[in-house]
Design a protein around this motif. Structure first.
Motif, PDB file in Angstrom:
ATOM      1  N   MET A  18       0.854  -1.189   0.000  1.00  0.00           N
ATOM      2  CA  MET A  18       0.000   0.000   0.000  1.00  0.00           C
ATOM      3  C   MET A  18       0.891   1.241   0.000  1.00  0.00           C
ATOM      4  N   SER A  19       0.496   2.243  -0.730  1.00  0.00           N
ATOM      5  CA  SER A  19       1.373   3.375  -0.962  1.00  0.00           C
ATOM      6  C   SER A  19       1.462   4.306   0.243  1.00  0.00           C
ATOM      7  N   GLU A  20       2.531   5.109   0.227  1.00  0.00           N
ATOM      8  CA  GLU A  20       2.682   6.141   1.249  1.00  0.00           C
ATOM      9  C   GLU A  20       1.538   7.149   1.171  1.00  0.00           C
ATOM     10  N   ASP A  21       0.967   7.311  -0.022  1.00  0.00           N
ATOM     11  CA  ASP A  21      -0.157   8.233  -0.179  1.00  0.00           C
ATOM     12  C   ASP A  21      -1.346   7.793   0.670  1.00  0.00           C
ATOM     13  N   VAL A  22      -1.570   6.477   0.736  1.00  0.00           N
ATOM     14  CA  VAL A  22      -2.684   5.961   1.537  1.00  0.00           C
ATOM     15  C   VAL A  22      -2.429   6.220   3.015  1.00  0.00           C
ATOM     16  N   GLN A  23      -1.205   5.970   3.458  1.00  0.00           N
ATOM     17  CA  GLN A  23      -0.860   6.245   4.852  1.00  0.00           C
ATOM     18  C   GLN A  23      -1.031   7.732   5.172  1.00  0.00           C
ATOM     19  N   GLN A  24      -0.605   8.573   4.242  1.00  0.00           N
ATOM     20  CA  GLN A  24      -0.746  10.012   4.454  1.00  0.00           C
ATOM     21  C   GLN A  24      -2.223  10.413   4.545  1.00  0.00           C
ATOM     22  N   PHE A  25      -3.057   9.812   3.687  1.00  0.00           N
ATOM     23  CA  PHE A  25      -4.494  10.099   3.715  1.00  0.00           C
ATOM     24  C   PHE A  25      -5.072   9.821   5.102  1.00  0.00           C
ATOM     25  N   TRP A  26      -4.748   8.645   5.640  1.00  0.00           N
ATOM     26  CA  TRP A  26      -5.322   8.269   6.936  1.00  0.00           C
ATOM     27  C   TRP A  26      -4.690   9.048   8.082  1.00  0.00           C
ATOM     28  N   ASN A  27      -3.426   9.374   7.978  1.00  0.00           N
ATOM     29  CA  ASN A  27      -2.822  10.213   9.015  1.00  0.00           C
ATOM     30  C   ASN A  27      -3.455  11.601   9.049  1.00  0.00           C
ATOM     31  N   GLU A  28      -3.782  12.131   7.868  1.00  0.00           N
ATOM     32  CA  GLU A  28      -4.453  13.431   7.828  1.00  0.00           C
ATOM     33  C   GLU A  28      -5.856  13.334   8.428  1.00  0.00           C
ATOM     34  N   ARG A  29      -6.559  12.282   8.089  1.00  0.00           N
ATOM     35  CA  ARG A  29      -7.917  12.121   8.631  1.00  0.00           C
ATOM     36  C   ARG A  29      -7.892  11.907  10.144  1.00  0.00           C
ATOM     37  N   PHE A  30      -7.020  11.030  10.605  1.00  0.00           N
ATOM     38  CA  PHE A  30      -6.969  10.729  12.039  1.00  0.00           C
ATOM     39  C   PHE A  30      -6.191  11.781  12.824  1.00  0.00           C
ATOM     40  N   GLY A  31      -5.548  12.703  12.104  1.00  0.00           N
ATOM     41  CA  GLY A  31      -4.805  13.762  12.774  1.00  0.00           C
ATOM     42  C   GLY A  31      -5.688  14.835  13.382  1.00  0.00           C
ATOM     43  N   ARG A  32      -6.972  14.792  13.108  1.00  0.00           N
ATOM     44  CA  ARG A  32      -7.896  15.752  13.713  1.00  0.00           C
ATOM     45  C   ARG A  32      -8.022  15.489  15.212  1.00  0.00           C
ATOM     46  N   GLU A  33      -8.411  16.499  15.936  1.00  0.00           N
ATOM     47  CA  GLU A  33      -8.575  16.354  17.389  1.00  0.00           C
ATOM     48  C   GLU A  33      -9.708  15.399  17.719  1.00  0.00           C
ATOM     49  N   GLU A  34     -10.785  15.484  16.961  1.00  0.00           N
ATOM     50  CA  GLU A  34     -11.945  14.623  17.212  1.00  0.00           C
ATOM     51  C   GLU A  34     -11.652  13.175  16.808  1.00  0.00           C
ATOM     52  N   TYR A  35     -12.394  12.259  17.388  1.00  0.00           N
ATOM     53  CA  TYR A  35     -12.393  10.872  16.919  1.00  0.00           C
ATOM     54  C   TYR A  35     -13.377  10.819  15.753  1.00  0.00           C
ATOM     55  N   VAL A  36     -12.839  10.736  14.537  1.00  0.00           N
ATOM     56  CA  VAL A  36     -13.652  11.020  13.356  1.00  0.00           C
ATOM     57  C   VAL A  36     -14.712   9.953  13.081  1.00  0.00           C
TER      58      VAL A  36
END
Length: 204
Positions: A1-19
């Motif tokens: 799986m690409s680094e782009d996918v990891q970056q996508f999820w890190n950006e999503r989960f990087g929010r303060e809220e539990y998304v």
């Protein structure tokens, strides 16, 4: 799986809220009675840890795996706040060492991957279940694209029972369904949805 996918999820989960919220998936909650007491459970694509927390609170030994370092941090924080033990591995699901004959249950809640990856992941996962072990899955169905209330936009990452059955042909099907139901979980699962559910038991 690409680094782009990891970056996508890190950006999503990087929010303060539990998304996706901190409450467990309701299908998992309603189906957890299928697990033996004090089960050794693997949660794949576990993200921020809501389902792992619930299972830990039921007395199970939980190991989570996900690609996102941000998800792991939030999951570990959530578990610590509730005094629940959690092991968590950062790894691509295709590359994770599932082991053999070591899990009482594997939980796959909205763990969307492409069709080629599913073949690889499910083969390894089934081999890693103990005899009598449970594989529990809920995923968005291709019809979910009509709803727009969550999930991938790539139909190859969405599953039907017809897609799943060949992978679990040697297991006993405990439950299977394709249905419309409310999936309201945080900011990204936002209401009426169309899902595929499967619970399969490894034969003894």
């Amino acid at each position: 799986m690409s680094e782009d996918v990891q970056q996508f999820w890190n950006e999503r989960f990087g929010r303060e809220e539990y998304v996706y919220g901190t409450s467990p998936n309701t299908f998992l909650k309603a189906s957890a009675h299928h697990f033996p007491p004090n089960a050794k459970v693997l949660c794949i694509a576990e993200g921020e840890g809501r389902n792992a927390l619930f299972l830990g609170q039921q007395g199970h030994q939980v190991h989570a795996v996900d690609l996102s370092t941000k998800g792991k941090s939030k999951a570990e924080r959530l578990a610590a706040e509730h005094n629940v033990s959690l092991e968590y591995t950062i790894c691509d699901l295709n590359e994770f060492d599932y082991g053999e004959n070591c899990w009482d249950a594997i939980v796959s809640i909205f763990a969307h991957v492409d069709s080629a990856s599913r073949t690889n992941i499910y083969q390894k996962a089934i081999a890693s279940l103990k005899q009598g072990g449970i594989f529990l899955l809920e995923s968005y169905h291709p019809k979910q694209l009509e709803y727009g209330t969550g999930g991938p936009k790539d139909v190859d990452m969405l599953v039907t029972l017809e897609d799943l059955r060949p992978h679990f042909a040697d297991m006993k099907i405990v439950h299977e369904a394709e249905l419309e139901r409310d999936v309201t979980e945080g900011s990204f699962h936002t209401g009426n949805a169309y899902v595929t559910q499967l619970i399969a038991r490894k034969r003894t």
